[in-house]
Motif scaffolding. Structure first.
Motif, short mmCIF file in Angstrom:
data_model
loop_
_atom_site.label_atom_id
_atom_site.label_comp_id
_atom_site.label_asym_id
_atom_site.label_seq_id
_atom_site.Cartn_x
_atom_site.Cartn_y
_atom_site.Cartn_z
N LEU A 131 -1.80 -17.36 -17.60
CA LEU A 131 -1.61 -16.19 -16.76
C LEU A 131 -2.18 -16.46 -15.37
CD1 LEU A 131 -0.64 -13.26 -16.61
CD2 LEU A 131 -2.95 -12.57 -17.29
N GLY A 132 -1.35 -16.27 -14.36
CA GLY A 132 -1.79 -16.45 -12.98
C GLY A 132 -1.28 -15.32 -12.12
N GLY A 133 -1.78 -15.24 -10.91
CA GLY A 133 -1.29 -14.21 -10.00
C GLY A 133 -2.25 -13.89 -8.88
N MET A 134 -1.99 -12.74 -8.28
CA MET A 134 -2.74 -12.30 -7.11
C MET A 134 -3.27 -10.89 -7.34
SD MET A 134 -2.23 -14.87 -5.05
CE MET A 134 -2.56 -14.29 -3.40
N ILE A 135 -4.38 -10.59 -6.69
CA ILE A 135 -5.00 -9.27 -6.76
C ILE A 135 -5.00 -8.68 -5.36
CG2 ILE A 135 -7.05 -7.95 -7.41
CD1 ILE A 135 -7.93 -10.54 -8.99
N ALA A 136 -4.53 -7.45 -5.23
CA ALA A 136 -4.45 -6.81 -3.92
C ALA A 136 -4.98 -5.38 -4.01
CB ALA A 136 -3.02 -6.80 -3.42
N VAL A 137 -5.28 -4.84 -2.86
CA VAL A 137 -5.60 -3.43 -2.72
C VAL A 137 -4.50 -2.81 -1.87
CG1 VAL A 137 -7.21 -1.76 -1.69
CG2 VAL A 137 -8.09 -3.73 -2.94
N VAL A 138 -4.01 -1.65 -2.28
CA VAL A 138 -2.99 -0.94 -1.51
C VAL A 138 -3.71 -0.23 -0.37
CG1 VAL A 138 -1.16 0.78 -1.56
CG2 VAL A 138 -1.59 -0.64 -3.59
N GLU A 139 -3.55 -0.74 0.84
CA GLU A 139 -4.24 -0.16 2.00
C GLU A 139 -3.51 1.05 2.56
OE1 GLU A 139 -5.23 -3.16 4.96
OE2 GLU A 139 -7.20 -3.25 3.99
N GLU A 140 -2.20 1.06 2.42
CA GLU A 140 -1.41 2.17 2.95
C GLU A 140 -0.19 2.37 2.08
OE1 GLU A 140 -0.95 5.31 5.03
OE2 GLU A 140 -2.44 3.94 5.84
N ASN A 141 0.19 3.62 1.86
CA ASN A 141 1.40 3.94 1.12
C ASN A 141 1.96 5.23 1.69
OD1 ASN A 141 3.32 5.02 -0.64
ND2 ASN A 141 2.42 3.99 -2.41
N ARG A 142 3.00 5.09 2.50
CA ARG A 142 3.73 6.24 3.03
C ARG A 142 5.11 6.20 2.39
NH1 ARG A 142 1.66 4.03 7.88
NH2 ARG A 142 3.75 3.60 8.64
N PRO A 143 5.33 6.99 1.33
CA PRO A 143 6.57 6.91 0.56
C PRO A 143 7.83 6.93 1.44
CG PRO A 143 5.02 8.33 -0.56
CD PRO A 143 4.42 8.01 0.79
N GLY A 144 8.69 5.97 1.13
CA GLY A 144 9.95 5.85 1.85
C GLY A 144 9.83 5.22 3.22
N GLU A 145 8.60 4.84 3.63
CA GLU A 145 8.39 4.30 4.97
C GLU A 145 7.66 2.95 4.98
OE1 GLU A 145 6.40 6.97 7.63
OE2 GLU A 145 7.56 8.68 6.92
N PHE A 146 6.49 2.88 4.32
CA PHE A 146 5.62 1.72 4.55
C PHE A 146 4.62 1.55 3.42
CE2 PHE A 146 1.76 -0.10 6.58
CZ PHE A 146 2.30 -1.27 7.06
N ILE A 147 4.40 0.29 3.06
CA ILE A 147 3.32 -0.08 2.13
C ILE A 147 2.60 -1.29 2.73
CG2 ILE A 147 2.77 -1.15 -0.09
CD1 ILE A 147 4.67 0.55 -1.41
N SER A 148 1.27 -1.27 2.69
CA SER A 148 0.48 -2.41 3.13
C SER A 148 -0.45 -2.83 2.01
CB SER A 148 -0.34 -2.05 4.38
OG SER A 148 -1.10 -3.17 4.80
#
Length: 151
Positions: free
Chosen positions: A61-78
């Motif tokens: 099992l491998g992968g990446m860990i992230a934090v969702v800094e921004e979530n504006r539905p239908g517009e933007f995710i960071s």
């Protein structure tokens, strides 16, 4: 560190594209361009941790860990990367992990006349740029196909 950009025009309303990109079952389909068996654990809520996982080339099992800094539905995710998963274990301290900790991956969505443009902008180490240049266009083509089929 390079800033890479990819985009696709999808003949579907932005809400349909957003859902297709972020829902578990369809996420698994379009991200197979990066790694067959890819999936995520967690959710896309601002402030939450999300893990992008799948089998590595040795079957671990491998992968990446992230934090969702921004979530504006239908517009933007960071997303801001905070670590990796190696052989099923979190790694936030190795030299390899430190190379990308703090990097971002951003998704922007805009709609005009029921055609949605998805733009992906990400920070990448030079060593991974060629892989992303190959995989992202394929992944976005799969996302387009899935979203347009759902109409």
């Amino acid at each position: 560190m390079k800033k890479l950009r990819y985009s696709a025009k999808i003949n579907a309303p932005v809400g349909d594209v957003w859902t297709t990109m972020l829902s578990d079952s369809t996420y698994r389909k379009w991200t197979s361009a990066f790694n067959q068996g890819s999936y995520f654990e967690g959710d896309w809520t601002k402030g939450s941790e999300i893990r992008f996982l799948g089998p590595d080339d040795k079957g671990s099992l491998g992968g990446m860990i992230a934090v969702v800094e921004e979530n504006r539905p239908g517009e933007f995710i960071s997303l801001r990367y905070v670590g990796q998963v190696v052989d099923g274990a979190d790694d936030t301290t190795s030299e390899e992990a430190k190379e990308f900790i703090g990097t971002h991956e951003n998704y922007s969505f805009s709609e005009n006349a029921r055609v949605t443009t998805v733009e992906v902008v990400l920070d990448s180490e030079d060593d991974f740029a060629a892989m992303f240049d190959e995989a992202w266009p394929v992944a976005l083509a799969k996302l387009k196909e899935i979203a347009e089929e759902r109409r």
